[in-house]
Design an enzyme around this catalytic site. Structure first.
Site: not given
Length: 185
Positions: A23, A28, A48-49, A59, A62, A71, A118, A131, A166-167
């Site tokens: 199925r 968790e 939470d993002n 990305r 940071h 994180k 990160h 995250y 920016k990055d």
């Protein structure tokens, strides 16, 4: 749950238990009690993002300067190469990094305690990340580290990343003053 240590202090790769059958599957993704007892993650999560990025988007790297975030990173769709960089000048592993593939198929998570930069790049057509963070995002406190800093020599698995302006303009590791050996006790 399987916990793997890395070469960076406190940075962990976590493999949650996955229950699969014809199925689909169930896992968790976080339990405060289990993650505290088995992984030693005691800091509370306050935010939470969720992000989505396309193929070859990079990305990062940071961090927050005075209010660093821990994180817990998971991929819910696709595949990424996820990177943690030690930016604590007093650390023996200052300037070292860990890179790990996270995907919807391997179900791995990466835990970065506060004090690490990160970043990630997308290896699949698209990737969705979720995250959990141990501190709120503070726009005036954000910092960045050049993804291609020669001192880091990160072995990114893509050659021409898609970057935000920016990055693409973050300074290298030289922005952190490392104490000289004579200044150490």
């Amino acid at each position: 749950m399987n916990i793997m240590t890395t070469s960076l202090p406190g940075v962990l790769i976590i493999e949650p238990r996955v229950f699969s059958d014809e199925r689909g599957f169930f896992k968790e993704t976080f339990s405060q009690k289990r993650y505290c007892e088995q992984a030693g993650i005691t800091l509370p999560f306050v935010q939470d993002n969720y992000s989505r990025s396309g193929r070859h988007v990079l990305r990062g790297l940071h961090f927050q300067r005075t209010r660093p975030q821990g994180k817990l990173i998971s991929v819910t769709r696709g595949t990424i190469f996820d990177v943690a960089v030690d930016i604590k000048p007093e650390s023996d592993t200052f300037g070292h990094y860990v890179g790990v593939e996270l995907s919807e198929g391997n179900h791995r998570q990466l835990w970065l305690p506060p004090g690490y930069a990160h970043g990630f790049c997308v290896l699949s057509e698209e990737a969705d990340l979720s995250y959990k963070c141990t501190d709120y995002y503070h726009p005036n406190d954000e910092g960045g580290l050049a993804w291609n800093c020669p001192q880091l020599a990160i072995a990114w698995p893509i050659r021409q990343p898609r970057l935000s302006p920016k990055d693409n303009s973050h300074p290298g590791l030289e922005q952190f003053q490392r104490p000289s050996q004579r200044d150490r006790p």
